[in-house]
Design an enzyme around this catalytic site. Structure first.
Site, PDB file in Angstrom:
ATOM      1  N   SER A   1       0.885  -1.268  -0.044  1.00 35.05           N
ATOM      2  CA  SER A   1      -0.020  -0.042   0.045  1.00 35.05           C
ATOM      3  C   SER A   1       0.957   1.188  -0.078  1.00 35.05           C
ATOM      4  O   SER A   1       1.764   1.427  -0.822  1.00 35.05           O
ATOM      5  CB  SER A   1      -1.049  -0.001   1.061  1.00 35.05           C
ATOM      6  OG  SER A   1      -1.851   0.864   1.146  1.00 35.05           O
TER       7      SER A   1
ATOM      8  N   ASP B   1      -8.862  -4.709  -6.116  1.00 35.10           N
ATOM      9  CA  ASP B   1      -8.405  -3.715  -4.926  1.00 35.10           C
ATOM     10  C   ASP B   1      -9.281  -2.316  -5.212  1.00 35.10           C
ATOM     11  O   ASP B   1      -9.299  -1.772  -6.087  1.00 35.10           O
ATOM     12  CB  ASP B   1      -6.988  -3.508  -5.125  1.00 35.10           C
ATOM     13  CG  ASP B   1      -6.237  -2.750  -3.683  1.00 35.10           C
ATOM     14  OD1 ASP B   1      -7.287  -2.303  -3.086  1.00 35.10           O
ATOM     15  OD2 ASP B   1      -5.164  -2.841  -3.561  1.00 35.10           O
TER      16      ASP B   1
ATOM     17  N   HIS C   1      -7.387  -5.745  -0.997  1.00 35.62           N
ATOM     18  CA  HIS C   1      -6.238  -4.889  -0.670  1.00 35.62           C
ATOM     19  C   HIS C   1      -5.525  -5.459   0.533  1.00 35.62           C
ATOM     20  O   HIS C   1      -4.110  -5.691   0.231  1.00 35.62           O
ATOM     21  CB  HIS C   1      -6.628  -3.538  -0.417  1.00 35.62           C
ATOM     22  CG  HIS C   1      -5.550  -2.574  -0.259  1.00 35.62           C
ATOM     23  ND1 HIS C   1      -4.398  -2.381  -1.027  1.00 35.62           N
ATOM     24  CD2 HIS C   1      -5.018  -1.906   0.934  1.00 35.62           C
ATOM     25  CE1 HIS C   1      -3.517  -1.629  -0.582  1.00 35.62           C
ATOM     26  NE2 HIS C   1      -3.786  -1.155   0.625  1.00 35.62           N
TER      27      HIS C   1
END
Length: 199
Positions: free
Chosen positions: A107, A157, A180
């Protein structure tokens, strides 16, 4: 005559297989010697990579070569986090005696890792960069020069959209059906990660 031929053939095949296996083992051994530093995303911690670390240990990585940083800014502040990554990487290099590390960022950890490489001297200290659902384009659209870069992202995602992960000049790998957070606990992601680190 036929017995002798079969005997020679068997010995030749065994020799070739031994050389082939030795070459593969040496490659994996060389890859696993480089320390891996895991960089978490927003609101995360160094514990986010527990399952990935466990997987890599089953694939030949020594637990002493797997490190996770707990970033000071859980909101992803680039300056603070990239400085922390710089200090952490230098400590890992000093501790292990390795010239370089491999970075794995999830991320915002991808964006922070790229910022460290591009703005805090990481370009000479990182061998490979792998991002998992990385918010990479918040830092750059291009893979850093001279660093083997892989971006693994999911088409499912909903937090970091795929276009934010894709980098020009990187190996961009799409996976399907993974959320995610699921990128941290996915067999298909682990296989791609192992390949990226082990090449």
């Amino acid at each position: 005559m036929m017995k002798k031929f079969l005997s020679v053939l068997f010995v030749s095949i065994a020799f070739i297989l031994t050389i082939s296996t030795f070459g593969q083992a040496s490659k994996v051994e060389a890859a696993t010697d480089t320390p891996v530093v895991f960089v978490h995303g927003l609101g995360g911690s160094d514990t986010n990579f527990a399952l990935i670390k466990r997987y890599l240990r089953t694939q030949g990585w020594d637990s002493d070569n797997l490190y996770g940083i707990d970033l000071p800014s859980k909101q992803g502040n680039q300056e603070l986090n990239s400085a922390a990554i710089r200090n952490f990487v230098d400590n890992v290099r000093n501790e292990t005696g390795s010239d370089k590390v491999n970075l794995v960022g999830h991320s915002m950890g991808g964006a922070n890792s790229l910022y460290y490489i591009l703005h805090k001297g990481g370009d000479s200290k990182v061998d490979k960069l792998v991002t998992l659902g990385g918010a990479n384009r918040l830092t750059t659209s291009f893979a850093p020069s001279g660093i083997d870069t892989t971006s693994i992202y999911s088409t499912n995602d909903l937090i970091v959209r795929p276009y934010l992960s894709i980098l020009s000049g990187a190996e961009n790998i799409a996976v399907y059906g993974v959320s995610h957070i699921g990128l941290l606990n996915s067999y298909q992601v682990n296989q791609h990660l192992r390949g990226a680190l082990g090449e």
